[in-house]
Design a protein around this motif. Sequence first.
Motif, PDB file in Angstrom:
ATOM      1  N   ALA A   1      15.079   3.100   6.543  1.00  0.00           N
ATOM      2  CA  ALA A   1      14.905   2.883   7.190  1.00  0.00           C
ATOM      3  C   ALA A   1      14.916   4.519   7.927  1.00  0.00           C
ATOM      4  N   GLN A   2      16.261   4.910   7.910  1.00  0.00           N
ATOM      5  CA  GLN A   2      16.218   5.786   8.259  1.00  0.00           C
ATOM      6  C   GLN A   2      16.302   7.251   7.714  1.00  0.00           C
ATOM      7  N   LYS A   3      15.645   7.068   6.448  1.00  0.00           N
ATOM      8  CA  LYS A   3      14.497   8.223   5.567  1.00  0.00           C
ATOM      9  C   LYS A   3      12.867   7.854   6.059  1.00  0.00           C
ATOM     10  N   HIS A   4      12.525   6.701   6.641  1.00  0.00           N
ATOM     11  CA  HIS A   4      11.005   7.294   7.065  1.00  0.00           C
ATOM     12  C   HIS A   4      11.316   7.713   8.737  1.00  0.00           C
ATOM     13  N   GLY A   5      12.300   7.864   8.720  1.00  0.00           N
ATOM     14  CA  GLY A   5      12.466   8.290  11.111  1.00  0.00           C
ATOM     15  C   GLY A   5      12.241   6.927  11.955  1.00  0.00           C
ATOM     16  N   PHE A   6      13.364   5.851  11.144  1.00  0.00           N
ATOM     17  CA  PHE A   6      13.138   4.878  11.995  1.00  0.00           C
ATOM     18  C   PHE A   6      14.844   4.608  12.503  1.00  0.00           C
TER      19      PHE A   6
ATOM     20  N   HIS B   1       1.061  -1.089  -0.354  1.00  0.00           N
ATOM     21  CA  HIS B   1       0.085  -0.208  -0.180  1.00  0.00           C
ATOM     22  C   HIS B   1       1.384   1.212  -0.076  1.00  0.00           C
ATOM     23  N   GLY B   2       2.329   1.198  -0.454  1.00  0.00           N
ATOM     24  CA  GLY B   2       3.003   2.318  -0.919  1.00  0.00           C
ATOM     25  C   GLY B   2       3.777   2.727  -0.891  1.00  0.00           C
ATOM     26  N   LEU B   3       4.388   1.324   1.203  1.00  0.00           N
ATOM     27  CA  LEU B   3       5.177   1.502   1.535  1.00  0.00           C
ATOM     28  C   LEU B   3       6.125  -0.129   1.292  1.00  0.00           C
ATOM     29  N   PRO B   4       7.130   0.155   1.257  1.00  0.00           N
ATOM     30  CA  PRO B   4       8.297  -1.024   1.207  1.00  0.00           C
ATOM     31  C   PRO B   4       7.925  -1.379   2.673  1.00  0.00           C
ATOM     32  N   MET B   5       7.910  -2.619   2.972  1.00  0.00           N
ATOM     33  CA  MET B   5       7.469  -4.104   3.781  1.00  0.00           C
ATOM     34  C   MET B   5       7.383  -3.335   5.218  1.00  0.00           C
ATOM     35  N   VAL B   6       9.321  -3.667   4.999  1.00  0.00           N
ATOM     36  CA  VAL B   6       9.471  -3.467   6.329  1.00  0.00           C
ATOM     37  C   VAL B   6       9.307  -2.440   7.017  1.00  0.00           C
ATOM     38  N   ILE B   7       9.062  -1.089   6.071  1.00  0.00           N
ATOM     39  CA  ILE B   7       8.669  -0.347   6.738  1.00  0.00           C
ATOM     40  C   ILE B   7       6.749   0.107   6.868  1.00  0.00           C
ATOM     41  N   ALA B   8       6.101  -0.953   6.514  1.00  0.00           N
ATOM     42  CA  ALA B   8       4.527  -1.013   6.571  1.00  0.00           C
ATOM     43  C   ALA B   8       4.772  -1.512   7.824  1.00  0.00           C
ATOM     44  N   THR B   9       5.784  -3.003   8.511  1.00  0.00           N
ATOM     45  CA  THR B   9       5.777  -3.433   9.288  1.00  0.00           C
ATOM     46  C   THR B   9       6.138  -2.526  10.619  1.00  0.00           C
ATOM     47  N   ALA B  10       6.932  -2.098  10.214  1.00  0.00           N
ATOM     48  CA  ALA B  10       7.493  -0.803  11.413  1.00  0.00           C
ATOM     49  C   ALA B  10       6.837   0.194  11.859  1.00  0.00           C
TER      50      ALA B  10
ATOM     51  N   ASP C   1      23.571  -2.071   3.672  1.00  0.00           N
ATOM     52  CA  ASP C   1      23.638  -0.010   4.167  1.00  0.00           C
ATOM     53  C   ASP C   1      22.314   0.875   3.064  1.00  0.00           C
ATOM     54  N   GLU C   2      21.942   0.026   2.753  1.00  0.00           N
ATOM     55  CA  GLU C   2      20.147   0.362   1.472  1.00  0.00           C
ATOM     56  C   GLU C   2      19.381   0.041   2.536  1.00  0.00           C
ATOM     57  N   VAL C   3      19.384  -0.782   3.432  1.00  0.00           N
ATOM     58  CA  VAL C   3      18.590  -0.541   3.727  1.00  0.00           C
ATOM     59  C   VAL C   3      17.381   0.244   5.579  1.00  0.00           C
ATOM     60  N   VAL C   4      19.450   0.172   5.940  1.00  0.00           N
ATOM     61  CA  VAL C   4      19.347   1.189   6.962  1.00  0.00           C
ATOM     62  C   VAL C   4      19.063   2.729   6.116  1.00  0.00           C
ATOM     63  N   GLU C   5      19.834   2.622   5.086  1.00  0.00           N
ATOM     64  CA  GLU C   5      19.208   4.055   4.584  1.00  0.00           C
ATOM     65  C   GLU C   5      18.091   4.377   4.303  1.00  0.00           C
TER      66      GLU C   5
END
Length: 234
Positions: A53-58, A22-31, A47-51
């Motif tokens: 996560a940080q982009k979305h404030g986690f 629904h418009g979000l990467p799965m890991v971000i939707a879960t968070a 590093d891709e997933v770290v960046e």
Amino acid sequence: MIIIPARLASTRFPGKILADIHGLPMVIATAKRVQNLDNVAIAADTDEVVELAQKHGFKAILTSQNHQSGTDRINEAASKLNLPEDEIIVNVQADEPFIEEAVVKSVIERAQKTEAMITSACKKIDLLHVKDPNLVKVILDIHGNAIYFSRSAIPYDREGGFEGYLGHLGIYAFRKNALETFCALPYAPIEHIEKLEQLRAIYHGHSIAMVEVQSQSFGIDTPEDLERALAFFS
């Protein structure tokens, strides 16, 4: 603290934690599903997933790509975060973008009251799903602790008519010191046979406290699971 282990490589569904929910990467939707319950950190292997996560404030922690399980990954993350030894750490799988807040809350509350090494959750399942090896079954003792987990139908219903099967939900809570102890335990033969790491705790004589919940969520292991989940939760 809730720590989400996020491994980008996946045998059955490469890159699934970045799949669109629904418009979000799965890991971000879960968070985002669990962010109101406790502090959330994402334990990534790239590093891709770290960046992301940080982009979305986690908060994000880069962990080794050599871990054999998500539990090992969150153990490294917990160490790097310097969490207190008695901190309750909840492992929420990155491929559970529809997990209900109530499920996670129930696990946290049970973990706060038990001395068991691990706390987890289960739910009643229908007979159609009992023989599915991807849906892990669990049987409990009189105290609500797990006796055994299996990909087979347990208990075996010799006479027929049994309808009390319980399916395991892949959420785990540990205190930090218990998490460290678990990760230091030798692998167990039954763990290798069933390919279920929680059996390591039972094999070595530790308890797993269970809480029975109501949940419609399920883990996404394949592209077909994703299609089914998006249709169901649309």
